[in-house]
Motif scaffolding. Structure first.
Motif, PDB file in Angstrom:
ATOM      1  N   PRO A  42      14.831   4.509  21.794  1.00 35.34           N
ATOM      2  CA  PRO A  42      13.468   4.189  21.323  1.00 35.34           C
ATOM      3  C   PRO A  42      13.033   2.821  21.830  1.00 35.34           C
ATOM      4  CG  PRO A  42      15.061   3.773  19.588  1.00 35.34           C
ATOM      5  CD  PRO A  42      15.844   4.311  20.762  1.00 35.34           C
ATOM      6  N   GLU A  43      11.743   2.561  21.731  1.00 35.30           N
ATOM      7  CA  GLU A  43      11.208   1.230  22.023  1.00 35.30           C
ATOM      8  C   GLU A  43      11.743   0.258  20.986  1.00 35.30           C
ATOM      9  OE1 GLU A  43       8.079   0.800  24.320  1.00 35.30           O
ATOM     10  OE2 GLU A  43       9.424   2.395  25.045  1.00 35.30           O
ATOM     11  N   LYS A  44      11.519  -1.022  21.238  1.00 35.87           N
ATOM     12  CA  LYS A  44      11.861  -2.034  20.237  1.00 35.87           C
ATOM     13  C   LYS A  44      11.058  -1.738  18.945  1.00 35.87           C
ATOM     14  CE  LYS A  44      11.154  -6.949  19.712  1.00 35.87           C
ATOM     15  NZ  LYS A  44      10.792  -8.193  20.363  1.00 35.87           N
ATOM     16  N   PRO A  45      11.734  -1.732  17.783  1.00 35.43           N
ATOM     17  CA  PRO A  45      11.004  -1.388  16.553  1.00 35.43           C
ATOM     18  C   PRO A  45       9.826  -2.330  16.301  1.00 35.43           C
ATOM     19  CG  PRO A  45      13.372  -1.504  16.134  1.00 35.43           C
ATOM     20  CD  PRO A  45      13.150  -2.004  17.530  1.00 35.43           C
ATOM     21  N   VAL A  46       8.772  -1.770  15.721  1.00 35.07           N
ATOM     22  CA  VAL A  46       7.600  -2.608  15.412  1.00 35.07           C
ATOM     23  C   VAL A  46       7.926  -3.477  14.190  1.00 35.07           C
ATOM     24  CG1 VAL A  46       5.924  -0.993  16.364  1.00 35.07           C
ATOM     25  CG2 VAL A  46       6.588  -0.768  13.958  1.00 35.07           C
ATOM     26  N   PRO A  47       7.277  -4.644  14.060  1.00 33.62           N
ATOM     27  CA  PRO A  47       7.569  -5.523  12.925  1.00 33.62           C
ATOM     28  C   PRO A  47       7.377  -4.804  11.592  1.00 33.62           C
ATOM     29  CG  PRO A  47       6.173  -6.650  14.502  1.00 33.62           C
ATOM     30  CD  PRO A  47       6.274  -5.225  14.952  1.00 33.62           C
ATOM     31  N   PHE A  48       8.230  -5.144  10.638  1.00 34.27           N
ATOM     32  CA  PHE A  48       8.170  -4.510   9.311  1.00 34.27           C
ATOM     33  C   PHE A  48       7.562  -5.480   8.316  1.00 34.27           C
ATOM     34  CE2 PHE A  48       9.965  -3.864   5.091  1.00 34.27           C
ATOM     35  CZ  PHE A  48       9.680  -2.532   4.883  1.00 34.27           C
ATOM     36  N   LYS A  49       6.647  -4.975   7.495  1.00 32.50           N
ATOM     37  CA  LYS A  49       6.022  -5.829   6.476  1.00 32.50           C
ATOM     38  C   LYS A  49       6.557  -5.410   5.108  1.00 32.50           C
ATOM     39  CE  LYS A  49       1.420  -7.495   5.262  1.00 32.50           C
ATOM     40  NZ  LYS A  49       1.666  -7.412   3.839  1.00 32.50           N
ATOM     41  N   SER A  50       7.068  -6.385   4.360  1.00 31.74           N
ATOM     42  CA  SER A  50       7.619  -6.074   3.034  1.00 31.74           C
ATOM     43  C   SER A  50       6.574  -5.399   2.154  1.00 31.74           C
ATOM     44  CB  SER A  50       8.080  -7.375   2.360  1.00 31.74           C
ATOM     45  OG  SER A  50       8.404  -7.098   1.017  1.00 31.74           O
ATOM     46  N   LYS A  51       7.030  -4.423   1.369  1.00 30.23           N
ATOM     47  CA  LYS A  51       6.099  -3.669   0.530  1.00 30.23           C
ATOM     48  C   LYS A  51       6.142  -4.119  -0.926  1.00 30.23           C
ATOM     49  CE  LYS A  51       6.136   0.890   2.818  1.00 30.23           C
ATOM     50  NZ  LYS A  51       7.273   1.092   3.688  1.00 30.23           N
ATOM     51  N   PHE A  52       7.198  -4.865  -1.308  1.00 25.69           N
ATOM     52  CA  PHE A  52       7.487  -5.070  -2.731  1.00 25.69           C
ATOM     53  C   PHE A  52       6.307  -5.628  -3.528  1.00 25.69           C
ATOM     54  CE2 PHE A  52       9.048  -7.755  -6.235  1.00 25.69           C
ATOM     55  CZ  PHE A  52       9.561  -6.753  -7.043  1.00 25.69           C
ATOM     56  N   GLU A  53       5.653  -6.682  -3.018  1.00 26.18           N
ATOM     57  CA  GLU A  53       4.594  -7.331  -3.808  1.00 26.18           C
ATOM     58  C   GLU A  53       3.500  -6.336  -4.218  1.00 26.18           C
ATOM     59  OE1 GLU A  53       4.628 -10.300  -5.129  1.00 26.18           O
ATOM     60  OE2 GLU A  53       6.578 -10.704  -4.206  1.00 26.18           O
ATOM     61  N   ASN A  54       3.099  -5.477  -3.289  1.00 25.64           N
ATOM     62  CA  ASN A  54       2.046  -4.508  -3.618  1.00 25.64           C
ATOM     63  C   ASN A  54       2.561  -3.392  -4.516  1.00 25.64           C
ATOM     64  OD1 ASN A  54       0.185  -5.903  -2.079  1.00 25.64           O
ATOM     65  ND2 ASN A  54       0.678  -4.742  -0.219  1.00 25.64           N
ATOM     66  N   GLN A  55       3.818  -2.984  -4.270  1.00 23.21           N
ATOM     67  CA  GLN A  55       4.388  -1.903  -5.094  1.00 23.21           C
ATOM     68  C   GLN A  55       4.485  -2.335  -6.555  1.00 23.21           C
ATOM     69  OE1 GLN A  55       8.074  -1.702  -2.922  1.00 23.21           O
ATOM     70  NE2 GLN A  55       7.548   0.234  -1.927  1.00 23.21           N
ATOM     71  N   VAL A  56       4.913  -3.596  -6.763  1.00 19.97           N
ATOM     72  CA  VAL A  56       5.176  -4.028  -8.137  1.00 19.97           C
ATOM     73  C   VAL A  56       3.870  -4.128  -8.938  1.00 19.97           C
ATOM     74  CG1 VAL A  56       5.156  -6.563  -7.949  1.00 19.97           C
ATOM     75  CG2 VAL A  56       6.827  -5.464  -9.413  1.00 19.97           C
ATOM     76  N   GLN A  57       2.767  -4.376  -8.247  1.00 22.87           N
ATOM     77  CA  GLN A  57       1.476  -4.396  -8.961  1.00 22.87           C
ATOM     78  C   GLN A  57       1.185  -3.025  -9.553  1.00 22.87           C
ATOM     79  OE1 GLN A  57      -0.070  -7.141  -9.757  1.00 22.87           O
ATOM     80  NE2 GLN A  57       1.449  -8.247  -8.528  1.00 22.87           N
ATOM     81  N   VAL A  58       1.555  -1.982  -8.807  1.00 26.39           N
ATOM     82  CA  VAL A  58       1.352  -0.612  -9.312  1.00 26.39           C
ATOM     83  C   VAL A  58       2.241  -0.355 -10.528  1.00 26.39           C
ATOM     84  CG1 VAL A  58       1.651   1.826  -8.739  1.00 26.39           C
ATOM     85  CG2 VAL A  58       0.658   0.278  -7.067  1.00 26.39           C
ATOM     86  N   ILE A  59       3.477  -0.838 -10.466  1.00 24.98           N
ATOM     87  CA  ILE A  59       4.390  -0.669 -11.610  1.00 24.98           C
ATOM     88  C   ILE A  59       3.755  -1.281 -12.864  1.00 24.98           C
ATOM     89  CG2 ILE A  59       6.653  -1.349 -12.576  1.00 24.98           C
ATOM     90  CD1 ILE A  59       6.999   0.677 -10.331  1.00 24.98           C
ATOM     91  N   LEU A  60       3.157  -2.468 -12.691  1.00 26.72           N
ATOM     92  CA  LEU A  60       2.544  -3.140 -13.846  1.00 26.72           C
ATOM     93  C   LEU A  60       1.366  -2.332 -14.391  1.00 26.72           C
ATOM     94  CD1 LEU A  60       2.701  -6.805 -12.500  1.00 26.72           C
ATOM     95  CD2 LEU A  60       4.081  -5.826 -14.352  1.00 26.72           C
ATOM     96  N   ASP A  61       0.704  -1.589 -13.517  1.00 30.44           N
ATOM     97  CA  ASP A  61      -0.425  -0.754 -13.968  1.00 30.44           C
ATOM     98  C   ASP A  61       0.045   0.531 -14.626  1.00 30.44           C
ATOM     99  OD1 ASP A  61      -2.308  -2.468 -13.056  1.00 30.44           O
ATOM    100  OD2 ASP A  61      -2.670  -1.410 -11.148  1.00 30.44           O
ATOM    101  N   ILE A  62       1.013   1.191 -14.019  1.00 33.72           N
ATOM    102  CA  ILE A  62       1.379   2.526 -14.526  1.00 33.72           C
ATOM    103  C   ILE A  62       2.378   2.452 -15.675  1.00 33.72           C
ATOM    104  CG2 ILE A  62       0.849   3.685 -12.336  1.00 33.72           C
ATOM    105  CD1 ILE A  62       3.717   3.783 -11.621  1.00 33.72           C
ATOM    106  N   ARG A  63       3.032   1.321 -15.841  1.00 33.67           N
ATOM    107  CA  ARG A  63       3.906   1.050 -16.983  1.00 33.67           C
ATOM    108  C   ARG A  63       4.943   2.119 -17.305  1.00 33.67           C
ATOM    109  NH1 ARG A  63      -0.336  -1.549 -21.360  1.00 33.67           N
ATOM    110  NH2 ARG A  63      -1.464  -2.782 -19.817  1.00 33.67           N
ATOM    111  N   PRO A  64       5.901   2.350 -16.398  1.00 35.17           N
ATOM    112  CA  PRO A  64       7.000   3.247 -16.782  1.00 35.17           C
ATOM    113  C   PRO A  64       7.779   2.587 -17.916  1.00 35.17           C
ATOM    114  CG  PRO A  64       7.556   2.026 -14.792  1.00 35.17           C
ATOM    115  CD  PRO A  64       6.132   1.680 -15.113  1.00 35.17           C
ATOM    116  N   LYS A  65       8.512   3.376 -18.683  1.00 32.60           N
ATOM    117  CA  LYS A  65       9.297   2.787 -19.779  1.00 32.60           C
ATOM    118  C   LYS A  65      10.285   1.774 -19.221  1.00 32.60           C
ATOM    119  CE  LYS A  65      10.447   2.895 -24.176  1.00 32.60           C
ATOM    120  NZ  LYS A  65       9.470   2.650 -25.228  1.00 32.60           N
ATOM    121  N   LEU A  66      10.907   2.123 -18.061  1.00 35.54           N
ATOM    122  CA  LEU A  66      11.853   1.203 -17.427  1.00 35.54           C
ATOM    123  C   LEU A  66      11.463   0.971 -15.972  1.00 35.54           C
ATOM    124  CD1 LEU A  66      14.601  -0.375 -17.617  1.00 35.54           C
ATOM    125  CD2 LEU A  66      15.681   1.670 -16.702  1.00 35.54           C
TER     126      LEU A  66
END
Ligand SMILES: Cc1cc2nc3c(=O)[nH]c(=O)nc-3n(C[C@H](O)[C@H](O)[C@H](O)COP(=O)(O)O)c2cc1C
Length: 361
Positions: free
Chosen positions: A112-136
């Motif tokens: 394959p070609e050299k992999p494209v840069p990866f952007k961390s997802k955590f900050e945006n994902q965790v905002q969703v967790i705060l909205d949907i409020r799973p028990k854990l």
């Protein structure tokens, strides 16, 4: 009077009947069906969401809610990249290309070609967790910021972080998490170490559990090598307040693992597992493969997580198509040869009955 082994602090906090958590699986191995079966039977189903976009997490959450009215867990990776700025140098790419070229050649496919840069997802994902409020909200590979933990606390989301060493457990306790997952090196999947390299954090579940219980007040969930009621009873006897079962649930019909992966978990091949960085760039346990063996001690040539996964994804696809199973990593814990159940409900029922029988003796 029989001992009520299931009345533990995590069971009370999580409002579940049995302190049995189904280990969340990242990278598309989780399924809504599995979460629902486990939660509906009084345990806590868990969905691994670290590769999902915020929108995908919202969509999965809607499906889980439609499948169960019981509590469940959503899991993220606090640190989801080891590449500075998500990038690698041309030199790193050349080194990886050199050692992996023979496998691409063997499969008759180009590099394959050299992999494209990866952007961390955590900050945006965790905002969703705060909205949907799973028990854990459980997490691995680090500790979320004080602000995020505070928001979870305020909105009634319980938190659990994974530790592979006593030091990590102490750090999680100081941060104020509600539960600590003691993740022993028998476990299938990645080693979620975050203070020291995973290679030097390789402690077995029952040692880790005892070390942590001696120094820590936060409830502890034992994970790694637990697949039946005897092991649950043993973990509880050593002070665990709950258990998390991964590989045994991964092998059930309800998980999203491919059929060949499930066949491998029940095969003779599952007798041999090893830890390798060759497939993702981070250390993980799976069925020993030719590539993991060939490339032992060549870790310096692998790309950092997750670019290594991206780099070899075409190789993985071709190996599956050509049924070259010794070129694939089948995630698997050391307990796999003891697995007995291919239906999640039967596994849950059997673990509950067997644990109860241990305490009734
Ligand atoms: C395929 C696979 C993927 C996993 N992905 C995650 C993950 O994304 N997040 C996490 O906290 N744990 C993950 N785990 C760990 C499990 O949740 C669980 O803690 C572990 O499997 C327990 O050990 P056992 O496999 O010996 O039962 C994964 C395990 C496997 C086998």
């Amino acid at each position: 009077m029989p001992v009520m082994w299931y009345n533990t602090k995590p069971a009370e906090l999580l409002a579940i009947d049995y302190p049995i958590l189904q280990g969340p699986f990242g990278g598309s191995f989780s399924s809504v069906e599995l979460v629902a079966v486990v939660s509906n039977m009084g345990g806590l189903g868990g969905y691994g969401a670290y590769t999902l976009s915020p929108q995908e997490i919202i969509a999965v959450n809607i499906k889980i809610k439609a499948a169960t009215s019981k509590p469940y867990n959503i899991n993220l990776w606090v640190s989801d990249t080891d590449a500075p700025g998500g990038m690698i140098s041309d030199e790193q790419y050349e080194m990886a290309a050199k050692i992996f070229r023979p496998y691409f050649d063997e499969l008759g496919i180009g590099l394959p070609e050299k992999p494209v840069p990866f952007k961390s997802k955590f900050e945006n994902q965790v905002q969703v967790i705060l909205d949907i409020r799973p028990k854990l909200f459980s997490f691995v590979f680090g500790i979320p910021s004080a602000d995020i933990l505070e928001q979870c606390h305020k909105t009634g989301i319980l938190t659990a972080g994974a530790a592979t060493t006593l030091d990590e457990a102490l750090a999680l306790e100081s941060a104020g998490v509600d539960m600590i997952i003691a993740s022993g090196f028998e476990a299938g999947g990645h080693r979620p170490s975050f203070l020291a390299p995973a290679e030097s954090s390789a402690t077995g579940t029952f040692v880790l559990l005892q070390l942590i219980k001696e120094k820590i007040k936060t409830p502890v969930i034992a994970a790694g090598g637990i697949a039946n009621g005897k092991a649950v009873a043993a973990a509880l006897a050593l002070g665990a307040d709950a258990v998390q079962i991964g590989t045994a649930f991964l092998a059930t019909d309800e998980s999203n693992a491919p059929a060949i992966h499930k066949r491998m978990l029940f095969s003779e091949a599952a007798k041999y597992t090893s830890l390798s960085r060759a497939f993702t760039g981070r250390l993980g346990r799976g069925i020993s493969s030719r590539i993991a063996k060939d490339l032992m001690h060549k870790e310096d040539s692998f790309l950092p997580f997750p670019l290594q996964s991206q780099f070899i994804s075409r190789m993985r696809k071709a190996a599956i198509e050509q049924e070259k199973w010794d070129m694939i990593l089948f995630w698997c814990g050391q307990i796999a040869p003891a697995l007995k159940h291919s239906k999640a409900a039967e596994l849950m029922r059997s673990v509950i009955e067997e644990t109860t029988a241990q305490f009734d003796q």
